[in-house]
Design an enzyme around this catalytic site. Structure first.
Site, PDB file in Angstrom:
ATOM      1  N   ASN A   6     -32.547  21.480  -5.368  1.00 53.11           N
ATOM      2  CA  ASN A   6     -33.403  20.598  -6.153  1.00 53.11           C
ATOM      3  C   ASN A   6     -34.722  20.414  -5.387  1.00 53.11           C
ATOM      4  OD1 ASN A   6     -34.697  18.207  -7.062  1.00 53.11           O
ATOM      5  ND2 ASN A   6     -32.785  17.420  -7.894  1.00 53.11           N
ATOM      6  N   ASP A  39     -25.633  14.387  -1.522  1.00 54.16           N
ATOM      7  CA  ASP A  39     -25.121  14.274  -2.891  1.00 54.16           C
ATOM      8  C   ASP A  39     -25.451  12.863  -3.351  1.00 54.16           C
ATOM      9  OD1 ASP A  39     -23.725  15.881  -4.962  1.00 54.16           O
ATOM     10  OD2 ASP A  39     -22.554  14.035  -5.062  1.00 54.16           O
ATOM     11  N   LYS A  55     -41.206   4.495  -2.849  1.00 50.02           N
ATOM     12  CA  LYS A  55     -39.803   4.883  -3.085  1.00 50.02           C
ATOM     13  C   LYS A  55     -39.134   5.254  -1.765  1.00 50.02           C
ATOM     14  CE  LYS A  55     -36.716   8.073  -5.421  1.00 50.02           C
ATOM     15  NZ  LYS A  55     -36.520   9.326  -6.143  1.00 50.02           N
ATOM     16  N   ARG A  63     -31.752   7.294  -0.743  1.00 47.46           N
ATOM     17  CA  ARG A  63     -31.875   8.474   0.144  1.00 47.46           C
ATOM     18  C   ARG A  63     -32.552   8.087   1.458  1.00 47.46           C
ATOM     19  NH1 ARG A  63     -33.529  11.277  -3.559  1.00 47.46           N
ATOM     20  NH2 ARG A  63     -31.437  11.967  -4.075  1.00 47.46           N
TER      21      ARG A  63
END
Ligand code: ITT
Length: 198
Positions: A10, A71, A177, A183
């Site tokens: 990704n 993940d 973010k 994350r």
């Protein structure tokens, strides 16, 4: 200099991980830099941890450098935790972000604001040469909006309003973010594992 390979296909997740890993005295590579034929990993785990470990261990059997896999996904309270580990494949196997977002909004069309709570989860796994070195988890709480807003980020960012804010992740800058995300929290904890391996 030691090397770390980010094991994700990704591109947008990869970009976030590269920014989040800054500051380590380490050369960061991506799967695409390696120009190797690598296996497709079937993400069939029941938990984020199982899938993160499977990705990290699988690639670590082909690549000699330290491997980092993430993940992640969105856990929505009103949907009993869905889409969860199926976040990237919520609408169908090869779903685009827009299709997943549309499915989520449709399922939540009658859910009132008070019940639109959700949590982004990321589990980062570190592995080397077939051995798991460790995993770290990060979470970010928020609510699901009523329509997509904003163009930044990826995935469910246009629908996710972090706790205490009135705009979606996709309306904030990447640096905002990257300060509060699931994350960011997982990678911050994983950095100490990586440092021990250097
Ligand atoms: P890799 O397995 O190759 O890393 P992937 O996109 O399939 O790529 P995951 O299996 O971890 O990765 O699925 C993550 C999905 O969860 C992602 O495609 C989004 O739909 C969602 N997601 C995770 N983190 C997100 C974030 O920061 N912002 C928005 N959506 C996110």
């Amino acid at each position: 200099m030691r090397k770390l390979v980010i094991a994700t296909k990704n591109e947008k997740k990869k970009k976030e991980l590269i920014k989040l890993l800054k500051g380590l005295n380490i050369k960061i590579l991506n799967l695409s830099d390696l120009k190797m034929h690598l296996p497709h990993v079937v993400e069939d785990g029941r938990t984020f941890r199982q899938n993160a470990v499977k990705k990290a261990l699988t690639f670590s059997r082909y690549i000699k450098e330290l491997i980092l896999a993430d993940d992640s996904g969105l856990v929505v309270e009103a949907l009993d935790g869905k889409p969860g580990v199926r976040s990237s494949r919520f609408a169908h196997t090869k779903a685009k972000d827009e299709e997943n977002n549309a499915k989520l909004l449709k399922l939540m069309k009658d859910v009132p604001l008070k019940k639109r709570g959700a949590t982004f989860v990321s589990v980062v796994a570190i592995a080397k040469e077939g051995n798991l070195i460790g995993t770290r988890r990060g979470e970010c709480k928020g609510t699901i909006g009523f329509e997509p807003e904003g163009k930044n980020g990826f995935g469910y960012d246009p629908l996710f309003i972090p706790k205490g804010k009135s705009r979606t992740f996709a309306q904030f800058s990447s640096s905002f973010k990257n300060r509060i995300s699931h994350r960011a929290k997982a990678v911050k904890k994983a950095k100490s594992i990586i440092k021990k391996c250097l």
